[in-house]
Design a protein around this motif. Structure first.
Motif, PDB file in Angstrom:
ATOM      1  N   THR A 218       0.831  -1.194   0.000  1.00  0.00           N
ATOM      2  CA  THR A 218       0.000   0.000   0.000  1.00  0.00           C
ATOM      3  C   THR A 218       0.871   1.251   0.000  1.00  0.00           C
ATOM      4  O   THR A 218       2.067   1.202   0.327  1.00  0.00           O
ATOM      5  N   SER A 286      -4.467   3.723   1.401  1.00  0.00           N
ATOM      6  CA  SER A 286      -4.755   2.290   1.417  1.00  0.00           C
ATOM      7  C   SER A 286      -4.662   1.663   0.029  1.00  0.00           C
ATOM      8  O   SER A 286      -4.761   0.438  -0.111  1.00  0.00           O
ATOM      9  N   ARG A 287      -4.468   2.483  -0.988  1.00  0.00           N
ATOM     10  CA  ARG A 287      -4.374   1.940  -2.343  1.00  0.00           C
ATOM     11  C   ARG A 287      -3.078   1.173  -2.545  1.00  0.00           C
ATOM     12  O   ARG A 287      -2.038   1.512  -1.974  1.00  0.00           O
ATOM     13  N   GLN A 288      -3.126   0.145  -3.384  1.00  0.00           N
ATOM     14  CA  GLN A 288      -1.933  -0.625  -3.688  1.00  0.00           C
ATOM     15  C   GLN A 288      -1.106   0.089  -4.754  1.00  0.00           C
ATOM     16  O   GLN A 288      -1.636   0.791  -5.610  1.00  0.00           O
TER      17      GLN A 288
END
Length: 376
Positions: A218, A286-288
């Motif tokens: 993340t 929280s994004r990959q």
């Protein structure tokens, strides 16, 4: 990009606002904005008593565009905020090469020779970087620029020559003669060991490595672990060494502040009053990594390096893959940090228009040998 018609957010066109507009249209928008700006400056010059000859003659340099000129003061933090960010958690001991050297010397290469198998990559390099100095590293492709930039990171993480050479892969460069001393990271002991100082490094090699290996990590994970530290750990096949362990983290508020300053999320305010935790943070964190655009990935890596608050920031072609607005924004922020703190800078590029005013020294390489070392 900047919209000449006056887009939202200080004339910045966000990614979601670009939908349905092709690249040519966006470029036309920027060119239109630049032409209007030049015309306004020309009119101001004429209105203040200068003639047309001042605009197109000897004073033409005054209206020349730099990449950072398309970004407004509103898009940057204040000098006070940068100073607070930089000094937060700073150890009174500071960092240095070792106890026997001047604390203001960050890099010292003496008769340095670097080889990879039978190939000489750097030869007879004598070079010193003082705290607060900003350098341009120049040279043609294959001159040894990226070799040197990565070498600085690796020596910063493993400052024991014997251990460092034994941990290298067969395709890695090794120091075969001379010496290279590089400032090491320091830790602030509290509930966790917070990493800061040392070398913060961003390069195309780092970006490619992250793309192939950190797709599921993340944004927050990369910011808090520190991209330079993660890369070094991966490069040593899990031999994390002295400066990496699961409890060693970049301060989360510093990490989020740096990411916000570089525009990874628009609503982060330019102050240090908001407390961010692992359970309370902008959703973007929280994004990959694999879900980010190429430009967002590069900006994230730069933010990670800045969040480390390094003694020496090494940027190896950092603007590659960035649009015009983000290019100017990145360069403008680095310039402000240089003007406000004692951070040193090593900037590697072929593009002279990217050289910010703070850069006052230049090291030129050709086939691994120094052809110039001195004032820019």
């Amino acid at each position: 990009f900047v919209d000449g018609k006056g887009g939202s957010g200080g004339n910045r066109v966000r990614t979601e606002d670009r939908m349905g507009r092709d690249g040519e249209e966006l470029v036309r928008s920027l060119v239109s904005w630049e032409e209007e700006r030049v015309e306004e400056k020309s009119n101001d010059n004429i209105d203040s008593g200068g003639g047309v000859e001042d605009v197109i003659g000897g004073k033409s340099s005054e209206i020349a565009m730099h990449p950072w000129d398309i970004v407004t003061d509103y898009d940057f933090p204040s000098n006070a905020d940068i100073q607070h960010f930089w000094e937060h958690g700073k150890s009174t001991k500071g960092d240095a090469l070792n106890d026997t050297l001047n604390k203001d010397v960050l890099v010292q290469a003496t008769n340095l020779k670097v080889t990879c198998e039978e190939t000489t990559l750097l030869s007879q390099l004598n070079w010193t970087v003082q705290r607060g100095e900003r350098w341009h590293l120049a040279g043609a492709n294959g001159a040894g620029k990226s070799t040197l930039s990565r070498l600085l990171l690796r020596r910063s993480m493993d400052n024991n020559v014997e251990l460092w050479n034994s941990n290298t892969n067969k395709d890695d460069a090794v120091i075969s003669n001379g010496t290279l001393a590089v400032v090491t990271p320091s830790s602030m002991t509290s509930n966790v060991h917070v990493k800061r100082g040392g070398i913060g490094w961003v390069s195309t090699e780092l970006h490619l490595h992250a793309t192939h290996n950190w797709g599921n990590r993340t944004v927050l994970e990369i910011l808090m672990s520190g991209a330079s530290f993660l890369f070094h750990a991966d490069s040593n096949n899990g031999k994390h060494g002295k400066y990496f362990d699961s409890s060693s983290l970049v301060d989360i508020n510093m990490a989020v502040t740096a990411a916000g300053w570089l525009g990874l999320f628009d609503h982060v305010q330019h102050n240090n009053d908001v407390t961010i935790t692992t359970n309370n943070h902008p959703p973007f964190l929280s994004r990959q990594f694999s879900t980010l655009s190429q430009g967002q990935q590069k900006i994230l890596l730069v933010a990670s390096a800045i969040a480390q608050r390094p003694s020496l920031l090494v940027l190896d072609e950092p603007c590659q893959g960035l649009d015009l607005w983000n290019r100017g924004h990145l360069l403008g922020l680095v310039e402000r940090i240089c003007c406000t703190t004692d951070m040193s800078l090593l900037y590697v590029t072929h593009h002279v228009e990217e050289l910010i005013p703070s850069i006052g020294h230049r090291l030129c390489l050709e086939d691994g040998e120094v052809t110039y070392c001195g004032l820019r």
